[in-house]
Design an enzyme around this catalytic site. Sequence first.
Site, PDB file in Angstrom:
ATOM      1  N   GLY A  67       3.053   4.451   0.254  1.00  0.00           N
ATOM      2  CA  GLY A  67       2.762   5.797   0.748  1.00  0.00           C
ATOM      3  C   GLY A  67       3.994   6.664   0.924  1.00  0.00           C
ATOM      4  O   GLY A  67       4.103   7.404   1.909  1.00  0.00           O
ATOM      5  N   SER A 102       9.567  -3.927 -11.495  1.00  0.00           N
ATOM      6  CA  SER A 102       8.915  -5.212 -11.211  1.00  0.00           C
ATOM      7  C   SER A 102       9.498  -6.336 -12.062  1.00  0.00           C
ATOM      8  O   SER A 102       9.664  -7.469 -11.588  1.00  0.00           O
ATOM      9  CB  SER A 102       7.404  -5.108 -11.441  1.00  0.00           C
ATOM     10  OG  SER A 102       6.828  -4.160 -10.576  1.00  0.00           O
ATOM     11  N   ASN A 160      -1.122   6.050  -3.737  1.00  0.00           N
ATOM     12  CA  ASN A 160      -1.032   5.704  -2.320  1.00  0.00           C
ATOM     13  C   ASN A 160      -0.859   6.886  -1.376  1.00  0.00           C
ATOM     14  O   ASN A 160      -0.714   6.712  -0.177  1.00  0.00           O
ATOM     15  CB  ASN A 160       0.122   4.714  -2.118  1.00  0.00           C
ATOM     16  CG  ASN A 160      -0.055   3.472  -2.956  1.00  0.00           C
ATOM     17  OD1 ASN A 160      -1.130   2.890  -2.989  1.00  0.00           O
ATOM     18  ND2 ASN A 160       0.992   3.085  -3.669  1.00  0.00           N
ATOM     19  N   ASN A 219       6.559  13.581  -9.163  1.00  0.00           N
ATOM     20  CA  ASN A 219       5.632  12.453  -9.033  1.00  0.00           C
ATOM     21  C   ASN A 219       4.283  12.969  -8.533  1.00  0.00           C
ATOM     22  O   ASN A 219       4.140  13.335  -7.370  1.00  0.00           O
ATOM     23  CB  ASN A 219       6.198  11.411  -8.068  1.00  0.00           C
ATOM     24  CG  ASN A 219       5.360  10.145  -8.036  1.00  0.00           C
ATOM     25  OD1 ASN A 219       4.250  10.097  -8.559  1.00  0.00           O
ATOM     26  ND2 ASN A 219       5.889   9.114  -7.405  1.00  0.00           N
ATOM     27  N   GLY A 237       5.439  -2.720 -16.643  1.00  0.00           N
ATOM     28  CA  GLY A 237       5.305  -4.091 -17.109  1.00  0.00           C
ATOM     29  C   GLY A 237       6.354  -4.574 -18.079  1.00  0.00           C
ATOM     30  O   GLY A 237       6.156  -5.589 -18.753  1.00  0.00           O
ATOM     31  N   SER A 290       1.206   8.776  -7.845  1.00  0.00           N
ATOM     32  CA  SER A 290       1.101   7.626  -6.955  1.00  0.00           C
ATOM     33  C   SER A 290      -0.329   7.538  -6.429  1.00  0.00           C
ATOM     34  O   SER A 290      -0.886   8.546  -5.986  1.00  0.00           O
ATOM     35  CB  SER A 290       2.070   7.759  -5.779  1.00  0.00           C
ATOM     36  OG  SER A 290       1.773   6.783  -4.794  1.00  0.00           O
ATOM     37  N   GLY A 303      11.246   3.992  -6.903  1.00  0.00           N
ATOM     38  CA  GLY A 303      10.566   3.034  -6.044  1.00  0.00           C
ATOM     39  C   GLY A 303      11.462   1.889  -5.631  1.00  0.00           C
ATOM     40  O   GLY A 303      11.268   1.296  -4.575  1.00  0.00           O
ATOM     41  N   ALA A 304      12.460   1.589  -6.459  1.00  0.00           N
ATOM     42  CA  ALA A 304      13.398   0.515  -6.116  1.00  0.00           C
ATOM     43  C   ALA A 304      14.357   0.984  -5.024  1.00  0.00           C
ATOM     44  O   ALA A 304      14.541   0.314  -4.013  1.00  0.00           O
ATOM     45  CB  ALA A 304      14.168   0.067  -7.349  1.00  0.00           C
TER      46      ALA A 304
END
Length: 339
Positions: free
Chosen positions: A116, A321, A179, A174, A299, A177, A65-66
């Site tokens: 998405g 994150s 989305n 994956n 997290g 997700s 995702g990064a």
Amino acid sequence: MYALIRKALFSLDAEQAHDLTIKTLKTLGRSPFNPLLKTLFACPTGSPKTIMGLHFKNPIGLAAGADKNGEAIEGFAAMGFGFIEVGTVTPLAQEGNPKPRQFRLPEAEGIINRNGFNNYGIDYLIENVKHANYDGILGINIGKNTFTSVENGKADYLICLNKAYHYADYITINISSPNSPGLRQLQYGEALEDLLQGVKARQKDLAEQYQKYVPIAVKIAPDLTEGEVVQIADTLQRHKMDAVIATNTTISRDTVSGLQNAEQQGGLSGKPLQQKSTEIIARLHQELKGQIPIIGSGGIDSVANAQEKIKAGAELLQLYSGLIYHGPHLIKQLVQQIK
């Protein structure tokens, strides 16, 4: 120093800040400035681990995702990560959901995204991987195109598996997700059975073709009932999957109720996901009994909660994150102290 950088980035729209970061890391990572970048981050090597038959220089990884398109691999590597996972990537390029689609929740150190699977396609990513000057462990996270039905989703995963196999140290499926419409249906029952059966059969063929075994992990959601976790663990064991990543983002808003942007649709990551993901890791560990390694994600923003995930049963960790909110110094702390 990062406090000033974060202030500047947080003055921008969340996705604009992300894109600027990727461009900057891409430029610095592929230039004569790369050694300077490594000196600036000054991250130690850390404690090596062998998982999935792969040798990791340390157990701290960059979550998918990064770097969706594998454009900034060298830049992220300079931070000291023990492994990097690029993607999620799909067979064909797609724009993803309409913008705006990324939202910060600064008070909670959370992020909501409904991207998405926006990406430039598997072929573009593979070209970037081929040209990256990186000798660490590289994972490629694969998904299905939005226009591909859930029923035909397996074909998309196999296309990506075929193209990624020769260039990845491991591959992540994956299916979690929130989305991509219907994607999470692939986590359950016959849909999961059929997908994993097809993936493992193709893995066997590709291992013979390339004369090397590339492990395959499955990334699951945090929004699972007790029964669903038990069923998924059983299915992963029967199909002899190589690892499980726990977890993806959550659709729950229990930990951020009333905060600005909390009502936005999408997956919530960062500190608000911390406890939920650790609970899933612990429950998975009970079921898997060490038969399949767990990669913990969700997290991680301090040594203390990273250690909680290790204690719960994770053997490797991934974050993204936490990097946004705390900067590269967090990587250094984790690499130094997590064994």
